[in-house]
Design a protein around this motif. Structure first.
Motif, PDB file in Angstrom:
ATOM      1  N   VAL A  13       0.836  -1.205   0.000  1.00  0.00           N
ATOM      2  CA  VAL A  13       0.000   0.000   0.000  1.00  0.00           C
ATOM      3  C   VAL A  13       0.875   1.261   0.000  1.00  0.00           C
ATOM      4  O   VAL A  13       0.698   2.172  -0.815  1.00  0.00           O
ATOM      5  CB  VAL A  13      -0.930  -0.009   1.247  1.00  0.00           C
ATOM      6  CG1 VAL A  13      -1.689   1.295   1.376  1.00  0.00           C
ATOM      7  CG2 VAL A  13      -1.874  -1.199   1.198  1.00  0.00           C
ATOM      8  N   ILE A  14       1.859   1.288   0.900  1.00  0.00           N
ATOM      9  CA  ILE A  14       2.658   2.511   1.074  1.00  0.00           C
ATOM     10  C   ILE A  14       3.785   2.597   0.041  1.00  0.00           C
ATOM     11  O   ILE A  14       3.991   3.641  -0.583  1.00  0.00           O
ATOM     12  CB  ILE A  14       3.201   2.563   2.523  1.00  0.00           C
ATOM     13  CG1 ILE A  14       2.028   2.781   3.484  1.00  0.00           C
ATOM     14  CG2 ILE A  14       4.245   3.644   2.710  1.00  0.00           C
ATOM     15  CD1 ILE A  14       1.177   4.007   3.202  1.00  0.00           C
ATOM     16  N   ASP A  33      10.171  -6.268  -4.411  1.00  0.00           N
ATOM     17  CA  ASP A  33       9.156  -6.837  -3.523  1.00  0.00           C
ATOM     18  C   ASP A  33       8.990  -8.300  -3.934  1.00  0.00           C
ATOM     19  O   ASP A  33       8.701  -8.570  -5.100  1.00  0.00           O
ATOM     20  CB  ASP A  33       7.820  -6.076  -3.670  1.00  0.00           C
ATOM     21  CG  ASP A  33       6.822  -6.484  -2.600  1.00  0.00           C
ATOM     22  OD1 ASP A  33       6.683  -7.700  -2.346  1.00  0.00           O
ATOM     23  OD2 ASP A  33       6.174  -5.590  -2.032  1.00  0.00           O
ATOM     24  N   SER A  86       9.563   0.111   2.882  1.00  0.00           N
ATOM     25  CA  SER A  86       8.152   0.051   3.285  1.00  0.00           C
ATOM     26  C   SER A  86       7.731  -1.410   3.422  1.00  0.00           C
ATOM     27  O   SER A  86       6.721  -1.845   2.876  1.00  0.00           O
ATOM     28  CB  SER A  86       7.259   0.745   2.256  1.00  0.00           C
ATOM     29  OG  SER A  86       7.704   2.054   1.987  1.00  0.00           O
ATOM     30  N   GLU A  89       5.485  -3.964   9.217  1.00  0.00           N
ATOM     31  CA  GLU A  89       5.917  -3.319  10.469  1.00  0.00           C
ATOM     32  C   GLU A  89       6.433  -4.355  11.484  1.00  0.00           C
ATOM     33  O   GLU A  89       5.803  -4.596  12.532  1.00  0.00           O
ATOM     34  CB  GLU A  89       4.720  -2.510  11.013  1.00  0.00           C
ATOM     35  CG  GLU A  89       4.999  -1.587  12.180  1.00  0.00           C
ATOM     36  CD  GLU A  89       5.736  -0.313  11.821  1.00  0.00           C
ATOM     37  OE1 GLU A  89       6.299  -0.214  10.720  1.00  0.00           O
ATOM     38  OE2 GLU A  89       5.755   0.602  12.666  1.00  0.00           O
ATOM     39  N   LYS A  94      12.760  -5.500   9.379  1.00  0.00           N
ATOM     40  CA  LYS A  94      13.375  -4.246   8.903  1.00  0.00           C
ATOM     41  C   LYS A  94      14.893  -4.320   9.105  1.00  0.00           C
ATOM     42  O   LYS A  94      15.662  -3.936   8.221  1.00  0.00           O
ATOM     43  CB  LYS A  94      12.750  -3.046   9.618  1.00  0.00           C
ATOM     44  CG  LYS A  94      11.287  -2.812   9.175  1.00  0.00           C
ATOM     45  CD  LYS A  94      10.708  -1.501   9.673  1.00  0.00           C
ATOM     46  CE  LYS A  94       9.212  -1.358   9.435  1.00  0.00           C
ATOM     47  NZ  LYS A  94       8.841  -0.823   8.127  1.00  0.00           N
ATOM     48  N   SER A 114       9.357   3.946   6.171  1.00  0.00           N
ATOM     49  CA  SER A 114       7.962   4.395   6.274  1.00  0.00           C
ATOM     50  C   SER A 114       7.339   4.014   7.623  1.00  0.00           C
ATOM     51  O   SER A 114       6.154   4.240   7.816  1.00  0.00           O
ATOM     52  CB  SER A 114       7.115   3.746   5.175  1.00  0.00           C
ATOM     53  OG  SER A 114       7.589   4.101   3.909  1.00  0.00           O
ATOM     54  N   SER A 116       5.420   3.264  10.840  1.00  0.00           N
ATOM     55  CA  SER A 116       4.392   4.071  11.513  1.00  0.00           C
ATOM     56  C   SER A 116       4.737   4.265  12.983  1.00  0.00           C
ATOM     57  O   SER A 116       4.272   5.226  13.600  1.00  0.00           O
ATOM     58  CB  SER A 116       3.040   3.365  11.447  1.00  0.00           C
ATOM     59  OG  SER A 116       2.683   3.131  10.126  1.00  0.00           O
ATOM     60  N   PRO A 138       5.083   8.539   5.840  1.00  0.00           N
ATOM     61  CA  PRO A 138       4.109   9.250   5.006  1.00  0.00           C
ATOM     62  C   PRO A 138       2.683   8.882   5.398  1.00  0.00           C
ATOM     63  O   PRO A 138       2.464   8.132   6.350  1.00  0.00           O
ATOM     64  CB  PRO A 138       4.413   8.662   3.631  1.00  0.00           C
ATOM     65  CG  PRO A 138       4.688   7.218   3.943  1.00  0.00           C
ATOM     66  CD  PRO A 138       5.328   7.176   5.300  1.00  0.00           C
TER      67      PRO A 138
HETATM   68  N1  LIG Z   1      -0.896   1.328   5.532  1.00  0.00           N
HETATM   69  C1  LIG Z   1      -0.758   2.531   6.025  1.00  0.00           C
HETATM   70  O1  LIG Z   1      -1.716   3.297   6.136  1.00  0.00           O
HETATM   71  C2  LIG Z   1       0.611   3.034   6.453  1.00  0.00           C
HETATM   72  C3  LIG Z   1       0.786   4.432   6.566  1.00  0.00           C
HETATM   73  C4  LIG Z   1       2.058   4.937   6.840  1.00  0.00           C
HETATM   74  C5  LIG Z   1       3.118   4.056   7.054  1.00  0.00           C
HETATM   75  N2  LIG Z   1       2.925   2.701   6.973  1.00  0.00           N
HETATM   76  C6  LIG Z   1       4.104   1.827   7.179  1.00  0.00           C
HETATM   77  O2  LIG Z   1       4.568   1.383   5.896  1.00  0.00           O
HETATM   78  C7  LIG Z   1       5.162   0.099   6.011  1.00  0.00           C
HETATM   79  C8  LIG Z   1       4.483  -0.853   5.015  1.00  0.00           C
HETATM   80  O3  LIG Z   1       3.092  -0.901   5.282  1.00  0.00           O
HETATM   81  P1  LIG Z   1       2.013  -1.272   4.165  1.00  0.00           P
HETATM   82  O4  LIG Z   1       0.704  -0.856   4.732  1.00  0.00           O
HETATM   83  O5  LIG Z   1       2.435  -0.763   2.855  1.00  0.00           O
HETATM   84  O6  LIG Z   1       2.108  -2.850   4.191  1.00  0.00           O
HETATM   85  P2  LIG Z   1       1.745  -3.888   3.011  1.00  0.00           P
HETATM   86  O7  LIG Z   1       1.560  -5.203   3.676  1.00  0.00           O
HETATM   87  O8  LIG Z   1       0.670  -3.343   2.146  1.00  0.00           O
HETATM   88  O9  LIG Z   1       3.086  -3.918   2.127  1.00  0.00           O
HETATM   89  C9  LIG Z   1       4.304  -4.492   2.569  1.00  0.00           C
HETATM   90  C10 LIG Z   1       5.013  -5.034   1.333  1.00  0.00           C
HETATM   91  O10 LIG Z   1       6.326  -5.433   1.707  1.00  0.00           O
HETATM   92  C11 LIG Z   1       6.632  -6.614   0.972  1.00  0.00           C
HETATM   93  N3  LIG Z   1       7.732  -7.315   1.635  1.00  0.00           N
HETATM   94  C12 LIG Z   1       7.682  -8.215   2.633  1.00  0.00           C
HETATM   95  N4  LIG Z   1       8.937  -8.614   2.942  1.00  0.00           N
HETATM   96  C13 LIG Z   1       9.779  -7.944   2.117  1.00  0.00           C
HETATM   97  C14 LIG Z   1      11.201  -7.940   1.958  1.00  0.00           C
HETATM   98  N5  LIG Z   1      11.987  -8.679   2.713  1.00  0.00           N
HETATM   99  N6  LIG Z   1      11.723  -7.125   1.021  1.00  0.00           N
HETATM  100  C15 LIG Z   1      10.929  -6.346   0.240  1.00  0.00           C
HETATM  101  N7  LIG Z   1       9.583  -6.336   0.354  1.00  0.00           N
HETATM  102  C16 LIG Z   1       9.024  -7.122   1.293  1.00  0.00           C
HETATM  103  C17 LIG Z   1       5.336  -7.393   0.947  1.00  0.00           C
HETATM  104  O11 LIG Z   1       5.320  -8.345  -0.120  1.00  0.00           O
HETATM  105  C18 LIG Z   1       4.321  -6.272   0.743  1.00  0.00           C
HETATM  106  O12 LIG Z   1       4.032  -6.037  -0.632  1.00  0.00           O
HETATM  107  C19 LIG Z   1       5.010  -0.317   7.473  1.00  0.00           C
HETATM  108  O13 LIG Z   1       6.190  -0.022   8.166  1.00  0.00           O
HETATM  109  C20 LIG Z   1       3.866   0.572   7.982  1.00  0.00           C
HETATM  110  O14 LIG Z   1       3.943   0.853   9.351  1.00  0.00           O
HETATM  111  C21 LIG Z   1       1.701   2.174   6.648  1.00  0.00           C
END
Ligand SMILES: NC(=O)c1ccc[n+]([C@@H]2O[C@H](COP(=O)([O-])OP(=O)(O)OC[C@H]3O[C@@H](n4cnc5c(N)ncnc54)[C@H](O)[C@@H]3O)[C@@H](O)[C@H]2O)c1
Length: 486
Positions: A13-14, A33, A86, A89, A94, A114, A116, A138
């Motif tokens: 998503v992010i 990814d 991203s 979490e 990470k 990214s 949270s 973000p």
């Molecule tokens: N969803 C939100 O509203 C939001 C807002 C701000 C920040 N965040 C932060 O952004 C980060 C990601 O959240 P999200 O909501 O996008 O999650 P998400 O689950 O939608 O996306 C995470 C992606 O990371 C990929 N991934 C997993 N392991 C990986 C690796 N080893 N290398 C590369 N990619 C890998 C997954 O396949 C997935 O596509 C988190 O730290 C979260 O706290 C989320």
């Protein structure tokens, strides 16, 4: 504008939103990814972003950068100036990701997370080069919302922090420098507080998901979107301002208005209630449909704020000014002058799904304003009491155009003599002609509101352009009235 290469590690998503923002701001983007669906999802997010982001701007964005997908993290980060992590979490994940990417990325690259909730010092723990890692948190959708919380530690050199701010500002974001690291930074603290209260209201059977959303979107959410909390409460204090507001509502702090630290247990019953009510509220829409509705609404609100030069709208205007630079007459006056170059904003489209007819006039009006500016009729000149008023307009609608498409208006001066300025605008998408607009303007005194000659420097510049344009062929359709066939 500064451009470079961004590596997006984790394209959910992010990460997808970051990829779209960087690409649309002219950066080359490389994604890693492991999810086989990531490419499809990012391309869908990019399509939504193309429809909404470019039209937020009233000037043309730089040409899009490239988007590439890589099978390994090492290939994605190789040569990247900015790396945005991203991944889910989870701190251990990470840490593992930083270990691998720091083996392959440049020492001078910035690694933004990214996250949270994690503090930057937690992310820097065990890293090979902690100084490279900062939090850049973000908000979803990353391609439309400007806020990014930038949280450094004392391990990050000031030069890197400044460079990070410059890059984020360059891609149209507002880096909020969080001076002390805390769990969940600043904004998510509010979201968590409101989320906890909402869960209580549902658990106690006081309100449903719909009623809670209505309480926000019909009331205080609108206030927050444009003034935030403190400026809103200052007004709520009336003429006596903030001190009076605190006197009036201060005692509530000790009343049982909030259950903030008392967290409801996420039992199966509570989860079923929240998910079930949410299905009843919004289950008739797909997530993609909801995203498009959200984006259209956000663009409409943001463009409204732009017109007021306030809040997030003020940021967008500043970004436009940076992108556009200082307007100047082109050296080569033997061709029509490009007076508008921009994407069609989402709020310019109508029930037919294409640009509304009134917006053709708006684009031509903007082209006329630009022409006035180029001949010297700028804000300073208008303040001295002279301006041009449009007295007649004829528009021909030749073809349709959709949100996100880049339109260009080329302007030919047919006459620039005495009080008169006669303009012929042609609107294009690429080579496709979309419309023409013919406009007669008369110079007026803003004091008497009557026609008068322009000041010599305006008259002289306009005459120079008009004289150069007499060598151009008279445009097809110039002087035409509405034709009735048959
Ligand atoms: N969803 C939100 O509203 C939001 C807002 C701000 C920040 N965040 C932060 O952004 C980060 C990601 O959240 P999200 O909501 O996008 O999650 P998400 O689950 O939608 O996306 C995470 C992606 O990371 C990929 N991934 C997993 N392991 C990986 C690796 N080893 N290398 C590369 N990619 C890998 C997954 O396949 C997935 O596509 C988190 O730290 C979260 O706290 C989320």
């Amino acid at each position: 504008m500064q451009k470079g290469t961004a590596a997006i590690i984790g394209g959910g998503v992010i990460g997808g939103g970051w990829a779209a923002r960087f690409v649309l701001m002219g950066w080359d983007v490389r994604v890693f990814d492991p999810d086989p669906e990531a490419q499809r999802k990012i391309i869908e997010v990019l399509a939504n972003a193309r429809r909404s982001l470019p039209g937020l701007s009233d000037v043309a964005l730089p040409p899009e950068g490239t988007l590439r997908f890589h099978d390994t993290m090492s290939a994605a980060v190789d040569g990247a100036d900015w790396i945005q992590e991203s991944v889910p979490e989870r701190l251990a994940l990470k840490h593992k990701v930083y270990q691998t990417l720091q083996e392959h990325c440049a020492e001078g690259a910035i690694i933004g997370s990214s996250t949270s909730g994690f503090k930057p010092s937690e992310l820097q723990d065990c890293a090979t080069r902690p100084a490279q890692i900062i939090v850049t948190h973000p908000f979803n959708p990353v391609y439309l919302l400007p806020l990014v919380e930038l949280v450094p530690t004392d391990k990050n050199p000031p030069e890197l922090i400044q460079r990070a701010k410059d890059i984020l500002t360059g891609i149209g974001m507002y880096p909020l420098h969080v001076r002390a690291e805390i769990d969940a930074h600043i904004a998510d603290r509010f979201l968590e507080a409101v989320w906890r209260e909402a869960l209580w209201l549902i658990k106690d059977g006081i309100a449903t998901t719909t009623e809670i959303d209505n309480a926000i979107r019909y009331g205080f959410g609108l206030r927050w979107a444009q003034m935030g909390l403190f400026e809103t409460y200052r007004i709520a204090g009336g003429e006596a301002g903030m001190r009076h507001f605190i006197e009036q509502f201060g005692p509530c702090l000790s009343w049982p208005w909030t259950k903030l630290m008392d967290v409801p247990e996420l039992t199966d019953d509570l989860i079923d209630a929240v998910a079930g009510q949410s299905d009843a509220q919004s289950g008739m829409y797909s997530i993609r449909e909801l995203e498009r509705t959200r984006d259209t609404n956000l663009v409409t609100i943001l463009r409204g704020l732009k017109a007021q030069d306030w809040g997030a709208g003020k940021l967008l205007n500043a970004q436009d000014a940076r992108v556009a630079g200082v307007p100047a007459l082109p050296d080569d006056l033997t061709r029509p002058i490009v007076t508008v170059e921009r994407a069609v904003p989402l709020d310019w489209t109508d029930y037919n799904g294409h640009m509304n007819e009134a917006r053709y006039l708006q684009a031509f009006g903007d082209a006329t304003d630009r022409m006035m500016l180029l001949v010297g009729c700028d804000a300073d000149y208008i303040a001295t009491g002279g301006s041009y008023f449009t007295v007649e307009t004829h528009i021909r609608h030749l073809d349709e155009v959709h949100a996100g498409a880049v339109i260009r208006v080329e302007t030919q001066v047919l006459l620039g003599e005495g009080k008169k300025m006669h303009l012929f605008h042609r609107m294009y998408q690429g080579d496709r002609e979309l419309a023409t607009g013919e406009h007669m303007l008369v110079h007026v005194s803003l004091e008497t509101r009557r026609a008068c000659d322009p000041a010599p420097h305006v008259a002289g510049t306009l005459a120079r352009v008009a004289s150069a344009h007499t060598a151009l062929p008279r445009p097809e359709g110039a002087g035409k009235a509405i034709g009735v066939k048959g």
